[in-house]
Design a protein around this motif. Structure first.
Motif, mmCIF file in Angstrom:
data_model
loop_
_atom_site.group_PDB
_atom_site.id
_atom_site.type_symbol
_atom_site.label_atom_id
_atom_site.label_comp_id
_atom_site.label_asym_id
_atom_site.label_seq_id
_atom_site.Cartn_x
_atom_site.Cartn_y
_atom_site.Cartn_z
ATOM 1 N N GLY A 50 0.775 -1.235 0.000
ATOM 2 C CA GLY A 50 0.000 0.000 0.000
ATOM 3 C C GLY A 50 0.804 1.281 0.000
ATOM 4 O O GLY A 50 0.276 2.355 0.332
ATOM 5 N N ASP A 51 2.066 1.220 -0.388
ATOM 6 C CA ASP A 51 2.925 2.411 -0.434
ATOM 7 C C ASP A 51 2.682 3.140 -1.754
ATOM 8 O O ASP A 51 3.016 2.626 -2.826
ATOM 9 C CB ASP A 51 4.391 1.999 -0.321
ATOM 10 N N ARG A 52 2.122 4.333 -1.683
ATOM 11 C CA ARG A 52 1.738 5.045 -2.905
ATOM 12 C C ARG A 52 2.912 5.572 -3.717
ATOM 13 O O ARG A 52 2.724 6.075 -4.826
ATOM 14 C CB ARG A 52 0.758 6.170 -2.565
ATOM 15 N N HIS A 53 4.106 5.442 -3.182
ATOM 16 C CA HIS A 53 5.279 5.781 -3.986
ATOM 17 C C HIS A 53 5.385 4.843 -5.190
ATOM 18 O O HIS A 53 6.076 5.142 -6.169
ATOM 19 C CB HIS A 53 6.560 5.694 -3.150
ATOM 20 N N ALA A 54 4.702 3.710 -5.121
ATOM 21 C CA ALA A 54 4.757 2.740 -6.220
ATOM 22 C C ALA A 54 3.797 3.089 -7.356
ATOM 23 O O ALA A 54 3.865 2.472 -8.426
ATOM 24 C CB ALA A 54 4.434 1.340 -5.701
ATOM 25 N N TRP A 55 2.918 4.049 -7.159
ATOM 26 C CA TRP A 55 1.897 4.355 -8.157
ATOM 27 C C TRP A 55 2.458 4.594 -9.566
ATOM 28 O O TRP A 55 1.922 4.042 -10.547
ATOM 29 C CB TRP A 55 1.056 5.551 -7.713
ATOM 30 N N PRO A 56 3.519 5.391 -9.741
ATOM 31 C CA PRO A 56 4.015 5.633 -11.103
ATOM 32 C C PRO A 56 4.449 4.369 -11.838
ATOM 33 O O PRO A 56 4.521 4.357 -13.078
ATOM 34 C CB PRO A 56 5.211 6.572 -10.892
ATOM 35 N N ALA A 57 4.718 3.298 -11.106
ATOM 36 C CA ALA A 57 5.158 2.050 -11.743
ATOM 37 C C ALA A 57 3.984 1.239 -12.295
ATOM 38 O O ALA A 57 4.190 0.274 -13.037
ATOM 39 C CB ALA A 57 5.934 1.198 -10.740
ATOM 40 N N ILE A 58 2.742 1.621 -11.942
ATOM 41 C CA ILE A 58 1.557 0.903 -12.444
ATOM 42 C C ILE A 58 1.212 1.492 -13.807
ATOM 43 O O ILE A 58 0.380 2.397 -13.932
ATOM 44 C CB ILE A 58 0.372 0.997 -11.468
ATOM 45 N N THR A 59 1.872 1.002 -14.821
ATOM 46 C CA THR A 59 1.775 1.582 -16.153
ATOM 47 C C THR A 59 0.574 1.062 -16.933
ATOM 48 O O THR A 59 -0.033 0.042 -16.594
ATOM 49 C CB THR A 59 3.039 1.249 -16.957
ATOM 50 N N ARG A 60 0.262 1.762 -18.007
ATOM 51 C CA ARG A 60 -0.804 1.301 -18.901
ATOM 52 C C ARG A 60 -0.482 -0.088 -19.449
ATOM 53 O O ARG A 60 -1.378 -0.919 -19.620
ATOM 54 C CB ARG A 60 -0.975 2.296 -20.056
ATOM 55 N N ALA A 61 0.792 -0.343 -19.714
ATOM 56 C CA ALA A 61 1.191 -1.656 -20.238
ATOM 57 C C ALA A 61 0.816 -2.770 -19.268
ATOM 58 O O ALA A 61 0.365 -3.847 -19.674
ATOM 59 C CB ALA A 61 2.691 -1.680 -20.519
ATOM 60 N N ALA A 79 -1.226 -8.704 -21.545
ATOM 61 C CA ALA A 79 -1.895 -9.808 -22.249
ATOM 62 C C ALA A 79 -2.200 -10.974 -21.326
ATOM 63 O O ALA A 79 -3.128 -11.757 -21.584
ATOM 64 C CB ALA A 79 -1.029 -10.278 -23.418
ATOM 65 N N ASP A 80 -1.459 -11.114 -20.243
ATOM 66 C CA ASP A 80 -1.704 -12.182 -19.272
ATOM 67 C C ASP A 80 -2.802 -11.730 -18.300
ATOM 68 O O ASP A 80 -2.663 -10.699 -17.633
ATOM 69 C CB ASP A 80 -0.418 -12.502 -18.520
ATOM 70 N N ASP A 81 -3.880 -12.498 -18.222
ATOM 71 C CA ASP A 81 -5.013 -12.099 -17.384
ATOM 72 C C ASP A 81 -4.639 -11.936 -15.918
ATOM 73 O O ASP A 81 -5.122 -11.017 -15.244
ATOM 74 C CB ASP A 81 -6.156 -13.112 -17.501
ATOM 75 N N GLU A 82 -3.782 -12.817 -15.389
ATOM 76 C CA GLU A 82 -3.413 -12.722 -13.977
ATOM 77 C C GLU A 82 -2.613 -11.455 -13.697
ATOM 78 O O GLU A 82 -2.778 -10.822 -12.648
ATOM 79 C CB GLU A 82 -2.632 -13.958 -13.542
ATOM 80 N N VAL A 83 -1.743 -11.096 -14.629
ATOM 81 C CA VAL A 83 -0.978 -9.856 -14.462
ATOM 82 C C VAL A 83 -1.920 -8.664 -14.502
ATOM 83 O O VAL A 83 -1.860 -7.767 -13.648
ATOM 84 C CB VAL A 83 0.107 -9.723 -15.550
ATOM 85 N N GLY A 86 -11.913 -11.397 -21.418
ATOM 86 C CA GLY A 86 -11.725 -12.630 -20.664
ATOM 87 C C GLY A 86 -12.992 -13.307 -20.170
ATOM 88 O O GLY A 86 -14.108 -13.008 -20.591
ATOM 89 N N GLY A 87 -12.777 -14.251 -19.243
ATOM 90 C CA GLY A 87 -13.862 -15.017 -18.667
ATOM 91 C C GLY A 87 -14.459 -14.352 -17.446
ATOM 92 O O GLY A 87 -14.159 -13.195 -17.130
ATOM 93 N N ARG A 88 -15.285 -15.108 -16.732
ATOM 94 C CA ARG A 88 -16.028 -14.554 -15.613
ATOM 95 C C ARG A 88 -15.128 -13.910 -14.563
ATOM 96 O O ARG A 88 -15.393 -12.783 -14.116
ATOM 97 C CB ARG A 88 -16.868 -15.654 -14.952
ATOM 98 N N GLU A 89 -14.078 -14.616 -14.139
ATOM 99 C CA GLU A 89 -13.234 -14.097 -13.068
ATOM 100 C C GLU A 89 -12.523 -12.809 -13.474
ATOM 101 O O GLU A 89 -12.385 -11.880 -12.666
ATOM 102 C CB GLU A 89 -12.218 -15.156 -12.634
ATOM 103 N N THR A 90 -12.087 -12.756 -14.723
ATOM 104 C CA THR A 90 -11.419 -11.541 -15.203
ATOM 105 C C THR A 90 -12.397 -10.381 -15.249
ATOM 106 O O THR A 90 -12.091 -9.260 -14.809
ATOM 107 C CB THR A 90 -10.808 -11.791 -16.593
ATOM 108 N N ARG A 91 -13.598 -10.636 -15.763
ATOM 109 C CA ARG A 91 -14.590 -9.569 -15.850
ATOM 110 C C ARG A 91 -15.036 -9.107 -14.464
ATOM 111 O O ARG A 91 -15.225 -7.907 -14.233
ATOM 112 C CB ARG A 91 -15.784 -10.034 -16.688
#
Length: 222
Positions: A99-110, A115-119, A150-155
């Motif tokens: 929960g450290d918000r310093h990590a926010w910039p690393a959550i990129t659009r990519a 392409a991997d549903d779990e990621v 994706g499937g149910r869990e992804t949606r």
């Protein structure tokens, strides 16, 4: 030179993380989390990338949250660039728990569109935990590009992430309700139903959305 007793204990715990027995690995992760030591962090992160057992991965994540975020967050961010999908997804999962918000910039659009549903699912969960208030609308717009995926869990994961952002998602959902792709329309309608009626349940919301789409509606009538 004789190793101090604490170093021997450290070595034993780290060795346990590599055991062929899931129960031994679980106990080792518990031990490491119970007595946090910065020397553990690298090995914990490395193990997260390859650990096959879900319950052991959860214990590894817990152990990492017991360490200083100033030590763990940079290591976890490095993992987001890994070619191994599990390394990326588990690092994202752990960042959401830290929960450290310093990590926010690393959550990129990519990552949010990985392409991997779990990621992608892990990225969505991390994003809604870490996003600054002023960037929620922009995040909602990116998440909306994944509607119908994706499937149910992804949606379901995507709907939950969007709903966690609150009313800010309403304009984005309304736009998606008019999308040319019926899968996108259905998912947007169902998510909007859940936003306004959290007790409705995902299955019920999906069935209602199917009826609306089948009748050619957008869910914005009336």
């Amino acid at each position: 030179m004789t190793m101090p007793e604490e170093d021997t204990s450290t070595t034993r715990a780290l060795r346990g993380l590599e055991s062929g027995s899931p129960s031994v690995r679980l106990r080792a992760a518990l031990t490491v989390g119970t007595a946090p030591d910065p020397r553990f962090v690298d090995r914990l992160v490395e193990r997260c990338a390859v650990e096959p057992e879900f319950h052991v991965r959860e214990m590894l994540t817990w152990a990492l949250t017991r360490h200083s975020s100033s030590r763990t967050v940079p290591k976890l961010i490095d993992e987001l660039r890994s070619e191994r999908a599990q390394a990326r997804s588990q690092a994202l999962h752990t960042l959401s728990k830290v929960g450290d918000r310093h990590a926010w910039p690393a959550i990129t659009r990519a990552l949010l569109t990985d392409a991997d549903d779990e990621v992608a699912r892990s990225a969505w969960r991390a994003a809604v935990v870490l996003v600054p208030a002023g960037e929620k609308s922009a995040l909602a717009a990116v998440l909306a590009t994944q509607l119908g995926r994706g499937g149910r869990e992804t949606r379901l994961s995507l709907s939950r992430a969007l709903i966690a952002l609150g009313e800010v998602i309403t304009p984005t959902l309304r736009a998606a309700m008019a999308d040319a792709d019926p899968r996108v329309r259905l998912h947007a309608i169902a998510t909007e139903r859940l936003l306004t009626d959290p007790d409705a349940g995902f299955e019920s919301a999906i069935e209602e959305a199917k009826r609306v789409v089948a009748l050619g509606g957008t869910g914005q009538e009336g």
